[in-house]
Enzyme design. Structure first.
Site, mmCIF file in Angstrom:
data_model
loop_
_atom_site.group_PDB
_atom_site.id
_atom_site.type_symbol
_atom_site.label_atom_id
_atom_site.label_comp_id
_atom_site.label_asym_id
_atom_site.label_seq_id
_atom_site.Cartn_x
_atom_site.Cartn_y
_atom_site.Cartn_z
ATOM 1 N N ASN A 53 -11.832 -12.478 -8.101
ATOM 2 C CA ASN A 53 -10.664 -11.699 -7.694
ATOM 3 C C ASN A 53 -9.426 -12.499 -8.032
ATOM 4 O O ASN A 53 -9.426 -13.721 -8.010
ATOM 5 C CB ASN A 53 -10.719 -11.340 -6.212
ATOM 6 C CG ASN A 53 -11.293 -9.954 -5.987
ATOM 7 O OD1 ASN A 53 -10.654 -8.949 -6.339
ATOM 8 N ND2 ASN A 53 -12.494 -9.885 -5.452
ATOM 9 N N ASN A 103 -12.218 -6.379 -13.099
ATOM 10 C CA ASN A 103 -11.986 -6.238 -11.663
ATOM 11 C C ASN A 103 -10.544 -6.429 -11.198
ATOM 12 O O ASN A 103 -10.129 -5.738 -10.278
ATOM 13 C CB ASN A 103 -12.866 -7.215 -10.885
ATOM 14 C CG ASN A 103 -12.893 -6.928 -9.411
ATOM 15 O OD1 ASN A 103 -13.076 -5.789 -9.008
ATOM 16 N ND2 ASN A 103 -12.716 -7.952 -8.586
ATOM 17 N N GLU A 125 -7.926 -0.364 -5.712
ATOM 18 C CA GLU A 125 -7.678 -1.732 -6.195
ATOM 19 C C GLU A 125 -6.467 -1.754 -7.119
ATOM 20 O O GLU A 125 -5.873 -0.728 -7.433
ATOM 21 C CB GLU A 125 -8.889 -2.255 -6.978
ATOM 22 C CG GLU A 125 -9.702 -3.340 -6.267
ATOM 23 C CD GLU A 125 -8.979 -4.674 -6.138
ATOM 24 O OE1 GLU A 125 -7.778 -4.762 -6.469
ATOM 25 O OE2 GLU A 125 -9.618 -5.640 -5.686
ATOM 26 N N ARG A 157 -18.118 -5.582 -15.141
ATOM 27 C CA ARG A 157 -16.946 -4.708 -15.252
ATOM 28 C C ARG A 157 -15.695 -5.532 -15.013
ATOM 29 O O ARG A 157 -15.760 -6.632 -14.449
ATOM 30 C CB ARG A 157 -17.017 -3.542 -14.266
ATOM 31 C CG ARG A 157 -16.979 -3.950 -12.790
ATOM 32 C CD ARG A 157 -16.820 -2.721 -11.902
ATOM 33 N NE ARG A 157 -16.920 -3.017 -10.488
ATOM 34 C CZ ARG A 157 -15.937 -3.504 -9.734
ATOM 35 N NH1 ARG A 157 -14.766 -3.784 -10.290
ATOM 36 N NH2 ARG A 157 -16.112 -3.721 -8.439
ATOM 37 N N ASP A 214 -10.125 -10.937 -1.097
ATOM 38 C CA ASP A 214 -9.948 -9.995 -2.200
ATOM 39 C C ASP A 214 -8.600 -10.299 -2.866
ATOM 40 O O ASP A 214 -8.045 -11.369 -2.671
ATOM 41 C CB ASP A 214 -10.046 -8.560 -1.680
ATOM 42 C CG ASP A 214 -10.680 -7.610 -2.683
ATOM 43 O OD1 ASP A 214 -10.322 -7.686 -3.876
ATOM 44 O OD2 ASP A 214 -11.527 -6.791 -2.291
ATOM 45 N N GLU A 271 -23.089 -7.082 -8.150
ATOM 46 C CA GLU A 271 -22.675 -8.073 -7.160
ATOM 47 C C GLU A 271 -23.810 -9.039 -6.823
ATOM 48 O O GLU A 271 -24.060 -9.370 -5.663
ATOM 49 C CB GLU A 271 -22.138 -7.386 -5.897
ATOM 50 C CG GLU A 271 -20.967 -6.456 -6.180
ATOM 51 C CD GLU A 271 -20.402 -5.785 -4.939
ATOM 52 O OE1 GLU A 271 -20.826 -6.159 -3.828
ATOM 53 O OE2 GLU A 271 -19.542 -4.890 -5.078
#
Length: 296
Positions: A145, A100, A17, A98, A194, A119
């Site tokens: 995202n 992201n 990521e 967390r 994403d 999630e």
């Protein structure tokens, strides 16, 4: 038109990521390893540093340092020593979350998102960090995202990934966010939206997790182009290289069965393709924003 993608670095990331081009290299993370990575295309070398906890991104600051989003807070990362120093705690009241994804706008403000690590719960949010501190601007999303910020600073792009929504919010000069609208809806059979990235023409590029492709959308939400990748879980792209015309895509092995991994030998690797358009230079986190973090 964009050209086909090819693997340029063997990473085998569980959850690659946060790609970002700065200091003549492509920086990114493996959230679940957890690790910070740097790919130098000139030498084709890949460096890796262990992170103290799940790390969502690393971004450059005006003073030459690197800011990292690690579970529980913003950190200063020093690649010379591999050390992480806490700059500001984030979401101490939401221990299941967390960090992201993130970006820096033209004013040097840091924008970042959080998500429920399981999630499941709508506990994720999007934050703006600037000279005034860290402010929550969007709340109640399970998996955020983005964000990505338009060149004129007037639009904030972000996703509600589980809902399949690509969203755009209006912004004023001070970073206040209003008027969220749906730019595109992604059918879950096609994957999940994403990380978003903008190009120099103001178009939005998104990775499709479980969709095996990158998509380019016009500012009005019209789908302009798709780039297939030989990996199902495409997480985000960043523009880099000469003229910022190479698109680098991070991918993930997370959630893939043994059979899927066997069919996708490059799952979790770093890919690159000619985007056919230039990206936008990545701004650096301003000194005023760093000062606004306050005591850790």
């Amino acid at each position: 038109m964009p050209a086909g993608a090819e693997a340029v670095a063997r990473v085998a990331a569980t959850l690659g990521e946060g790609p970002a081009w700065f200091d003549d290299a492509l920086w990114f993370v493996d959230i679940k390893a957890p690790a910070v990575l740097r790919f130098d295309p000139a030498s084709a070398t890949l460096n890796r540093w262990r992170a103290p906890d799940q790390v969502g991104w690393v971004l450059p600051a005006e003073d030459g340092s690197i800011v990292a989003g690690v579970k529980g807070g913003l950190h200063r990362f020093d690649p010379a020593t591999g050390g992480f120093a806490l700059l500001a705690a984030v979401e101490a009241d939401r221990p299941g979350n967390r960090l992201n994804d993130a970006t820096v706008d033209a004013a040097g403000r840091l924008w970042f998102g959080t998500m429920d690590d399981a999630e499941d719960a709508p506990s994720g949010a999007i934050y703006r960090a600037d000279a005034g501190g860290i402010a929550r601007v969007i709340d109640g999303v399970c998996i955020t995202n983005g964000p990505a910020v338009s060149a004129d600073g007037r639009t904030l792009y972000h996703h509600d990934t589980l809902a399949g929504l690509v969203l755009a919010s209006d912004m004023d000069a001070g970073g206040a966010v209003t008027g969220t609208r749906v730019l595109a809806r992604i059918d879950p059979r096609d994957g999940y939206p994403d990380g978003p990235t903008l190009d120099a023409e103001g178009c939005l590029w998104i990775g499709l997790f479980a969709g095996g492709e990158v998509r380019r959308y016009a500012p009005d939400g019209t789908l302009l182009a798709t780039v297939p990748l030989p990996a199902a879980n495409v997480t985000k792209i960043a523009f880099g290289g000469a003229g910022l015309r190479t698109a680098y895509a991070t991918t993930a092995r997370k959630g893939l069965s043994a059979a899927a991994l066997a069919a996708q030998p490059h799952a979790g690797d770093l890919f690159a393709f000619d985007a056919g358009v230039a990206g936008m230079p990545l701004p650096r986190v301003s000194m005023a924003t760093l000062a606004g973090f306050g005591p850790a």
